[in-house]
Scaffold this active site. Sequence first.
Site, PDB file in Angstrom:
ATOM      1  N   HIS A  61       0.851  -1.189   0.000  1.00 25.84           N
ATOM      2  CA  HIS A  61       0.000   0.000   0.000  1.00 25.84           C
ATOM      3  C   HIS A  61       0.888   1.241   0.000  1.00 25.84           C
ATOM      4  O   HIS A  61       1.337   1.683   1.058  1.00 25.84           O
ATOM      5  CB  HIS A  61      -0.920   0.004   1.223  1.00 25.84           C
ATOM      6  CG  HIS A  61      -1.946  -1.084   1.189  1.00 25.84           C
ATOM      7  ND1 HIS A  61      -2.995  -1.073   0.303  1.00 25.84           N
ATOM      8  CD2 HIS A  61      -2.077  -2.225   1.898  1.00 25.84           C
ATOM      9  CE1 HIS A  61      -3.730  -2.156   0.486  1.00 25.84           C
ATOM     10  NE2 HIS A  61      -3.198  -2.885   1.445  1.00 25.84           N
ATOM     11  N   HIS A  91      -0.426  -6.622  -5.661  1.00 29.54           N
ATOM     12  CA  HIS A  91      -0.516  -7.892  -4.940  1.00 29.54           C
ATOM     13  C   HIS A  91       0.174  -8.973  -5.747  1.00 29.54           C
ATOM     14  O   HIS A  91       0.100  -8.980  -6.982  1.00 29.54           O
ATOM     15  CB  HIS A  91      -1.991  -8.243  -4.763  1.00 29.54           C
ATOM     16  CG  HIS A  91      -2.255  -9.703  -4.480  1.00 29.54           C
ATOM     17  ND1 HIS A  91      -2.835 -10.530  -5.416  1.00 29.54           N
ATOM     18  CD2 HIS A  91      -2.022 -10.454  -3.387  1.00 29.54           C
ATOM     19  CE1 HIS A  91      -2.948 -11.752  -4.877  1.00 29.54           C
ATOM     20  NE2 HIS A  91      -2.463 -11.734  -3.663  1.00 29.54           N
ATOM     21  N   ASN A  98       1.048 -13.378  -5.327  1.00 26.81           N
ATOM     22  CA  ASN A  98       0.985 -14.590  -4.514  1.00 26.81           C
ATOM     23  C   ASN A  98       1.316 -15.778  -5.410  1.00 26.81           C
ATOM     24  O   ASN A  98       0.722 -15.941  -6.467  1.00 26.81           O
ATOM     25  CB  ASN A  98      -0.411 -14.762  -3.897  1.00 26.81           C
ATOM     26  CG  ASN A  98      -0.624 -16.149  -3.304  1.00 26.81           C
ATOM     27  OD1 ASN A  98      -1.477 -16.904  -3.760  1.00 26.81           O
ATOM     28  ND2 ASN A  98       0.158 -16.498  -2.310  1.00 26.81           N
ATOM     29  N   TYR A  99       2.302 -16.568  -4.990  1.00 30.08           N
ATOM     30  CA  TYR A  99       2.552 -17.842  -5.663  1.00 30.08           C
ATOM     31  C   TYR A  99       2.560 -18.930  -4.609  1.00 30.08           C
ATOM     32  O   TYR A  99       3.031 -18.721  -3.490  1.00 30.08           O
ATOM     33  CB  TYR A  99       3.847 -17.795  -6.486  1.00 30.08           C
ATOM     34  CG  TYR A  99       3.679 -16.851  -7.656  1.00 30.08           C
ATOM     35  CD1 TYR A  99       2.888 -17.208  -8.746  1.00 30.08           C
ATOM     36  CD2 TYR A  99       4.245 -15.577  -7.637  1.00 30.08           C
ATOM     37  CE1 TYR A  99       2.671 -16.323  -9.801  1.00 30.08           C
ATOM     38  CE2 TYR A  99       4.038 -14.690  -8.691  1.00 30.08           C
ATOM     39  CZ  TYR A  99       3.248 -15.081  -9.767  1.00 30.08           C
ATOM     40  OH  TYR A  99       3.013 -14.202 -10.801  1.00 30.08           O
ATOM     41  N   ARG A 100       1.992 -20.080  -4.965  1.00 31.02           N
ATOM     42  CA  ARG A 100       1.784 -21.117  -3.956  1.00 31.02           C
ATOM     43  C   ARG A 100       1.840 -22.501  -4.584  1.00 31.02           C
ATOM     44  O   ARG A 100       1.614 -22.667  -5.788  1.00 31.02           O
ATOM     45  CB  ARG A 100       0.440 -20.911  -3.273  1.00 31.02           C
ATOM     46  CG  ARG A 100      -0.712 -20.796  -4.263  1.00 31.02           C
ATOM     47  CD  ARG A 100      -1.990 -20.403  -3.539  1.00 31.02           C
ATOM     48  NE  ARG A 100      -3.130 -20.363  -4.434  1.00 31.02           N
ATOM     49  CZ  ARG A 100      -3.692 -19.238  -4.881  1.00 31.02           C
ATOM     50  NH1 ARG A 100      -3.229 -18.064  -4.530  1.00 31.02           N
ATOM     51  NH2 ARG A 100      -4.734 -19.294  -5.697  1.00 31.02           N
ATOM     52  N   HIS A 113       1.052  -5.393 -17.749  1.00 32.96           N
ATOM     53  CA  HIS A 113       0.555  -6.546 -18.503  1.00 32.96           C
ATOM     54  C   HIS A 113       1.578  -7.045 -19.526  1.00 32.96           C
ATOM     55  O   HIS A 113       1.728  -8.259 -19.707  1.00 32.96           O
ATOM     56  CB  HIS A 113      -0.772  -6.199 -19.193  1.00 32.96           C
ATOM     57  CG  HIS A 113      -1.951  -6.397 -18.302  1.00 32.96           C
ATOM     58  ND1 HIS A 113      -2.608  -7.594 -18.197  1.00 32.96           N
ATOM     59  CD2 HIS A 113      -2.565  -5.555 -17.438  1.00 32.96           C
ATOM     60  CE1 HIS A 113      -3.596  -7.486 -17.325  1.00 32.96           C
ATOM     61  NE2 HIS A 113      -3.597  -6.254 -16.844  1.00 32.96           N
ATOM     62  N   HIS A 157     -20.636  -7.431  -5.983  1.00 28.41           N
ATOM     63  CA  HIS A 157     -21.595  -6.500  -5.360  1.00 28.41           C
ATOM     64  C   HIS A 157     -21.341  -5.044  -5.755  1.00 28.41           C
ATOM     65  O   HIS A 157     -22.178  -4.185  -5.493  1.00 28.41           O
ATOM     66  CB  HIS A 157     -21.587  -6.658  -3.841  1.00 28.41           C
ATOM     67  CG  HIS A 157     -20.295  -6.281  -3.186  1.00 28.41           C
ATOM     68  ND1 HIS A 157     -19.180  -7.088  -3.195  1.00 28.41           N
ATOM     69  CD2 HIS A 157     -19.930  -5.169  -2.508  1.00 28.41           C
ATOM     70  CE1 HIS A 157     -18.202  -6.482  -2.544  1.00 28.41           C
ATOM     71  NE2 HIS A 157     -18.623  -5.325  -2.111  1.00 28.41           N
TER      72      HIS A 157
END
Lengths: 345, 345
Positions: free
Chosen positions: B114, B124, B126-128, B158, B188
């Site tokens: 942030h 953000h 994330n690799y898992r 990109h 939403h």
Amino acid sequence: MSNLKTDLKITSTLVNPPTDSKARVSQFMKQLQDEICSGLEALDGEGKFKEDSWERPEGGGGRSRVIFEGNLLEQGGVNFSEVWGDKLPPSILKQRPEAAGHRFYATGTSMVLHPRSPYVPTVHLNYRYFEAGPVWWFGGGADLTPYYPFAEDASHFHKTLKQTCDRHNPEYYPVFKRWCDEYFYLKHRQETRGVGGLFFDYQDGTTNQLYRGFNPAGKAASYSQEVGEIEARSWDSLFNFISDCGGSFLPAYAPIVERRRDIKYGDRERNFQLYRRGRYVEFNLVYDRGTIFGLQTNGRTESILMSLPPLVRWEYGYQPEPNTPEAELYERFLKPQDWANWEGQ
Amino acid sequence: MSNLKTDLKITSTLVNPPTDSKARVSQFMKQLQDEICSGLEALDGEGKFKEDSWERPEGGGGRSRVIFEGNLLEQGGVNFSEVWGDKLPPSILKQRPEAAGHRFYATGTSMVLHPRSPYVPTVHLNYRYFEAGPVWWFGGGADLTPYYPFAEDASHFHKTLKQTCDRHNPEYYPVFKRWCDEYFYLKHRQETRGVGGLFFDYQDGTTNQLYRGFNPAGKAASYSQEVGEIEARSWDSLFNFISDCGGSFLPAYAPIVERRRDIKYGDRERNFQLYRRGRYVEFNLVYDRGTIFGLQTNGRTESILMSLPPLVRWEYGYQPEPNTPEAELYERFLKPQDWANWEGQ
């Protein structure tokens, strides 16, 4: 709490609601919104609610009332809604399989207040009514979330709610108080949201087991024995109970406001309030069934998320320092306590 | 995007991972954390990461690294974890029923930044990697969330990710870019979280259908036809792909920081940034599978919620004024766009 009552074997079947049930409940819910808004404006002395009416494309609508930057209230929302549609969302059908394949009707009033002062607690209220095919039920409650807490306030809030409950059924308060403690619980924080109040759901008068729909893991069996059975209740008796609950909100909350609104505070207290407001966000977005129902049924997002505070902080690894008022909140107030019987200091 | 390929009929069976799979992946994940933290400290110029190591009672642990009040970063967290246990949570078993009844192993690195300036996007990564009984898979991605957006930045991000993907398989970018747009979507709000990037899950090389686990309502059938089938891929090829993705983060993000970090801003921009950060909270608490996995597996709450911003605003009924930069964010950037092929203004 009552003991196991083996002499009571009443098993009632669900009665039809009165023919004018929807009109009666929705009228009450609107009136409750009116009364609460008037009471809060008087208490605030400066802020005024602004109303937005809205329609839901799938059926129904509501009126949202919001107050900003008042003298007392940094933000508050009181929302009435009345919606209908083809089917209830899966989260509710799991608890009420009899409603599957039927159209539904739902009406309710919900409220969340975020006071400016860290000494005045945040408070939430919601009462609601559902009909779907062969079933109908009432649900709701009210709960208090202090930042800098006072036992006297927690006790006043609970005593007021208990008196209301006791006028209707002596079993209500002990069950609904406990249900509230378990419902407004942040498992990932191992904290209650605040000092609790009342919470209940799926009340249709037929079941002898008041706690229907209240099944915390591993507790249902023993809890069922502990609460035992109570007599069947009529639609009218439940409607009267809900009405009385709604009416008890201002007497439960206003005296707390009056006692705490003039306490001076600084950055420390304000920062802690903003941090603790993060827990409110976490609860509402991760656990709250009203929020989930709203989002799942394509409800009005701005009205559903009106409960979120105007300004919030998160802080990695925050821990209150020992022997501070902040530590006292965690140690004493974020655990279930028998506030209705509190007499001391 | 590729067309329907009816001539490819390869159906492979799942191969066992190498015997040292866990050690290789967890070592890579730690190294990725190290590289990203060093790169970010150099970029920030002032803030330093602080490390907390932690153990998980049910098995495993991790090291969380957090930076606060830096020159560039208002808050940032980069978390490595390696956990194991008796069973995967229901949300994952639904996608991978073969894992039911088996112990699991999971390791990964995740990061959310942030920045202080509203002109520098939140990002953000994330690799898992998972193993559970007969199955294993890789997942992850990276996505960019600007407040005051620039097409040039979205395009750079990109294009960098696409080049990385294209080195491994020309099918990856179009599928994983689209998956990202659909995954990081706030239903939403009817908005994407930002300008997207890559997202994928359940990649084990066996299935011809890259989008396994990517089943937006009503889209799976047509999407399956559109993407068609691709050749089977080995464990090593997937591990290499993930490693390359991890390495592409700094080249994708750092140039954007350098271009935007010195733009002056005032209260208007800051207030809009705080308001938009609310969407990040809503996404992470309502939809994000990493967050839900963490909370469901009794993960370390402070590390899981490290992704939440340090300061956030909610405002009832906010709408950007027409023909403002804020309106442009909504109208142009919070909808899926073909940023990798953007060439213009």
